[in-house]
Scaffold this motif. Sequence first.
Motif, PDB file in Angstrom:
ATOM      1  N   ASP B  96       0.840  -1.190   0.000  1.00  0.00           N
ATOM      2  CA  ASP B  96       0.000   0.000   0.000  1.00  0.00           C
ATOM      3  C   ASP B  96       0.879   1.244   0.000  1.00  0.00           C
ATOM      4  O   ASP B  96       2.026   1.214   0.426  1.00  0.00           O
ATOM      5  N   ARG B  97       0.284   2.310  -0.454  1.00  0.00           N
ATOM      6  CA  ARG B  97       0.882   3.641  -0.347  1.00  0.00           C
ATOM      7  C   ARG B  97       2.136   3.847  -1.192  1.00  0.00           C
ATOM      8  O   ARG B  97       2.914   4.742  -0.938  1.00  0.00           O
ATOM      9  N   LEU B  98       2.360   2.983  -2.180  1.00  0.00           N
ATOM     10  CA  LEU B  98       3.449   3.234  -3.123  1.00  0.00           C
ATOM     11  C   LEU B  98       2.814   3.376  -4.505  1.00  0.00           C
ATOM     12  O   LEU B  98       1.963   2.580  -4.883  1.00  0.00           O
ATOM     13  N   ASN B  99       3.265   4.397  -5.263  1.00  0.00           N
ATOM     14  CA  ASN B  99       2.688   4.554  -6.591  1.00  0.00           C
ATOM     15  C   ASN B  99       3.436   3.686  -7.604  1.00  0.00           C
ATOM     16  O   ASN B  99       4.438   3.037  -7.282  1.00  0.00           O
ATOM     17  N   LEU B 100       2.937   3.663  -8.845  1.00  0.00           N
ATOM     18  CA  LEU B 100       3.478   2.739  -9.846  1.00  0.00           C
ATOM     19  C   LEU B 100       4.972   2.946 -10.042  1.00  0.00           C
ATOM     20  O   LEU B 100       5.748   1.985 -10.099  1.00  0.00           O
ATOM     21  N   SER B 101       5.361   4.197 -10.140  1.00  0.00           N
ATOM     22  CA  SER B 101       6.770   4.500 -10.364  1.00  0.00           C
ATOM     23  C   SER B 101       7.634   3.974  -9.217  1.00  0.00           C
ATOM     24  O   SER B 101       8.668   3.329  -9.428  1.00  0.00           O
ATOM     25  N   GLU B 102       7.173   4.216  -7.981  1.00  0.00           N
ATOM     26  CA  GLU B 102       7.955   3.763  -6.813  1.00  0.00           C
ATOM     27  C   GLU B 102       8.033   2.241  -6.744  1.00  0.00           C
ATOM     28  O   GLU B 102       9.058   1.677  -6.363  1.00  0.00           O
ATOM     29  N   LEU B 103       6.923   1.589  -7.122  1.00  0.00           N
ATOM     30  CA  LEU B 103       6.927   0.123  -7.098  1.00  0.00           C
ATOM     31  C   LEU B 103       7.911  -0.439  -8.123  1.00  0.00           C
ATOM     32  O   LEU B 103       8.657  -1.382  -7.835  1.00  0.00           O
ATOM     33  N   LEU B 104       7.927   0.158  -9.318  1.00  0.00           N
ATOM     34  CA  LEU B 104       8.849  -0.331 -10.344  1.00  0.00           C
ATOM     35  C   LEU B 104      10.295  -0.147  -9.899  1.00  0.00           C
ATOM     36  O   LEU B 104      11.129  -1.043 -10.075  1.00  0.00           O
ATOM     37  N   ILE B 105      10.587   1.010  -9.305  1.00  0.00           N
ATOM     38  CA  ILE B 105      11.955   1.253  -8.825  1.00  0.00           C
ATOM     39  C   ILE B 105      12.315   0.245  -7.734  1.00  0.00           C
ATOM     40  O   ILE B 105      13.428  -0.288  -7.691  1.00  0.00           O
ATOM     41  N   LEU B 106      11.320  -0.053  -6.860  1.00  0.00           N
ATOM     42  CA  LEU B 106      11.549  -1.043  -5.807  1.00  0.00           C
ATOM     43  C   LEU B 106      11.876  -2.413  -6.408  1.00  0.00           C
ATOM     44  O   LEU B 106      12.867  -3.050  -6.025  1.00  0.00           O
ATOM     45  N   PHE B 107      11.059  -2.858  -7.374  1.00  0.00           N
ATOM     46  CA  PHE B 107      11.318  -4.175  -7.960  1.00  0.00           C
ATOM     47  C   PHE B 107      12.669  -4.203  -8.673  1.00  0.00           C
ATOM     48  O   PHE B 107      13.402  -5.188  -8.582  1.00  0.00           O
ATOM     49  N   ALA B 108      12.990  -3.110  -9.363  1.00  0.00           N
ATOM     50  CA  ALA B 108      14.293  -3.055 -10.045  1.00  0.00           C
ATOM     51  C   ALA B 108      15.423  -3.195  -9.036  1.00  0.00           C
ATOM     52  O   ALA B 108      16.422  -3.872  -9.284  1.00  0.00           O
ATOM     53  N   SER B 109      15.242  -2.576  -7.846  1.00  0.00           N
ATOM     54  CA  SER B 109      16.316  -2.625  -6.845  1.00  0.00           C
ATOM     55  C   SER B 109      16.545  -4.045  -6.355  1.00  0.00           C
ATOM     56  O   SER B 109      17.645  -4.395  -5.932  1.00  0.00           O
ATOM     57  N   LEU B 110      15.506  -4.874  -6.404  1.00  0.00           N
ATOM     58  CA  LEU B 110      15.669  -6.261  -5.959  1.00  0.00           C
ATOM     59  C   LEU B 110      16.525  -7.062  -6.949  1.00  0.00           C
ATOM     60  O   LEU B 110      17.038  -8.125  -6.613  1.00  0.00           O
ATOM     61  N   TYR B 111      16.649  -6.547  -8.173  1.00  0.00           N
ATOM     62  CA  TYR B 111      17.548  -7.173  -9.150  1.00  0.00           C
ATOM     63  C   TYR B 111      18.880  -6.423  -9.194  1.00  0.00           C
ATOM     64  O   TYR B 111      19.676  -6.642 -10.094  1.00  0.00           O
ATOM     65  N   ALA B 112      19.043  -5.485  -8.249  1.00  0.00           N
ATOM     66  CA  ALA B 112      20.245  -4.637  -8.222  1.00  0.00           C
ATOM     67  C   ALA B 112      20.453  -3.930  -9.555  1.00  0.00           C
ATOM     68  O   ALA B 112      21.556  -3.847 -10.068  1.00  0.00           O
ATOM     69  N   THR B 113      19.364  -3.434 -10.115  1.00  0.00           N
ATOM     70  CA  THR B 113      19.479  -2.691 -11.360  1.00  0.00           C
ATOM     71  C   THR B 113      18.623  -1.429 -11.245  1.00  0.00           C
ATOM     72  O   THR B 113      17.837  -1.295 -10.320  1.00  0.00           O
ATOM     73  N   SER B 114      18.832  -0.502 -12.154  1.00  0.00           N
ATOM     74  CA  SER B 114      18.003   0.699 -12.113  1.00  0.00           C
ATOM     75  C   SER B 114      17.270   0.839 -13.447  1.00  0.00           C
ATOM     76  O   SER B 114      17.744   0.373 -14.474  1.00  0.00           O
ATOM     77  N   ILE B 115      16.115   1.465 -13.398  1.00  0.00           N
ATOM     78  CA  ILE B 115      15.295   1.571 -14.609  1.00  0.00           C
ATOM     79  C   ILE B 115      14.727   2.975 -14.729  1.00  0.00           C
ATOM     80  O   ILE B 115      14.774   3.760 -13.786  1.00  0.00           O
ATOM     81  N   ASP B 116      14.183   3.266 -15.890  1.00  0.00           N
ATOM     82  CA  ASP B 116      13.435   4.498 -16.073  1.00  0.00           C
ATOM     83  C   ASP B 116      11.960   4.134 -16.019  1.00  0.00           C
ATOM     84  O   ASP B 116      11.421   3.568 -16.972  1.00  0.00           O
TER      85      ASP B 116
END
Lengths: 355, 254
Positions: B96-116
């Motif tokens: 809860d309380r995370l927007n789409l952009s924040e969620l995508l950045i979070l998932f990317a961080s779990l792969y130790a990568t960064s995304i736009d």
Amino acid sequence: MHLAKTFIKIYYRDRQSLAFSLLFPLIFTLIFLFSGGEPDPTEIGLVNQSENDLSLKFVELVKENKAFAISEGDEVELRGQLIAGDLTALIIVPKDFDKSNTSRLRLLLDASQVRQVDAIKDSFDSMLLSIERELRGTQPLFTLSLEDVKARPQRYIDFLLPGILAYMLMNLCIAGSGYNLVEYRRRGILKRMFVTPIKPKDFIISIVLARMFIVLIQLSVILALAIGLLKINIIGGLYSLFGVIVLGAIIFLCIGFFLGSFAKTQEAIRPIALLFTLPQLILSGVFFPISSLPALIQPFAQALPLSVIASSMRDIANDGIPLFTLNFNFIGILAWIFISFFVATKFFNWQKVAS
Amino acid sequence: MGIIKATNLEKHYPSPDNSAETFAAVNKINLSIRQKEIFGLLGPNGAGKTTTLEMLEGLTSIDKGNVFINEIDVTKQPYEVKKIIGVQLQFNEYFDRLNLSELLILFASLYATSIDPESLLAKVNLEDKIKALPNDLSGGQKQRFSIACALVNNPKILFLDEPTTGLDPQAKRNLWNLAKSLNEEGMTIVLTTHNMEEAEYLCDRIAIMDQGSIIAQDTPQQLILDYAPEPPEIPMQGNIEDVFLALTGHGLRD
């Protein structure tokens, strides 16, 4: 650790539960603030049946004693109040009250309040003794002057506060990790997380770090209130105190994870968590010292996680013992950190509940 | 050489009627999925599609048999496999309380990568929802967002578990187009469905599952030639869904 930062964001945005978690300690602080932390005087009724000079002088001296709130009246009325529980005791000064003989004062008590009878009788005896000296004009042979070897004021609230802080730390942490874990698993969020290459250990560490940050802020608010409004003395310094809080947070967050691994639903985690926290509230010396427990369970009680955290905090706050003293409490804390992290990672399951 | 090779896969669960017995949710399945194809697992509910998929993904333990993905053993190196696959689960919920952009950045961080996040959301037609919360999305948008989440690590293989169940025809067609275009970029896609039309339209090859076993496996055209009865003499022009789409238009409704 981006995950930890993100969790902080999630928790911080959950303002409602943050606000409510501060409500109980605020109320607690306010209650102590208004009562001044001192016990109320005992309500005593007094019936003077003799009305001579000596008895009037006696009544006057009794009224000077600050431990009692005296209300005078006739016997029938005051007896009624005693039975109704408005008075704790009733003194009756007899008609033949004079210096010539040993007067028999009658003290009427409600025996159902057994807890207080001995204490009241003792303080009455000493009060009568000093009144007698005053009336006879004799010098006391002995006086007792109380000297605290710690040589500083120590109130019940000073004893209580570290324990309360420790107890709140435990509750905030277990609710913070255990309840979250159950909710995330039930909604399949955990499953989505573990589609990615994250390892359970890293996931646990992230939540522990994030929750610790939030809990530290919450406890800081309470501590600031306690120091500001209740004038609590923290002898050993705040850094040491926060050190214990950090270590305690690790223990209780990990235990929260462990408990969360056994609960299927949010409804189940509450009784499971209570099963863990309630006995500790009683056994861990939060409200009264462990030494007042039966000797048989004292060693067990001393080793409970809440006990080692609470007494370590009390050592720092009241006695100024530094955190990194190699004593029973510190070893206990280290042992619990090891045990709790081990069980948290061992039983952690993102898919279904363990056994 | 297949990018996914599964040999004699088995998964047993305790029987719901008698806990002493077990039943085979997946029974001796063999699969060989080629690079850059869209492979469909087709079957009725409870056929074992999701269990099979989750064993391939390393989410469910394998009782017997083995799976190699890109020549990595899923049982021995699950974390290595998870790095090169993208997974869309059947049910998706997010913090809860995370927007789409924040969620995508979070998932990317779990792969130790960064995304736009913006360009990734544009890929699934959600660029105007970048600050929205997942719960505010419609069904079709949620599905597209869950695919976006599965793409954060630019995976070699994308797994989709019933991606179009519960979507209206517009959203369904839109999702098919998304899958096609990802496939054209070189992504291998494995999906489960019980929608025959989806299997026929989207998949290069399909395997039909029933009661834990694969009962047929080939290209849709070949399966039709092999198993389907003779077509009626005057073929129908399109179907009722084409009528529905002609009347209501192809534009997305959410």
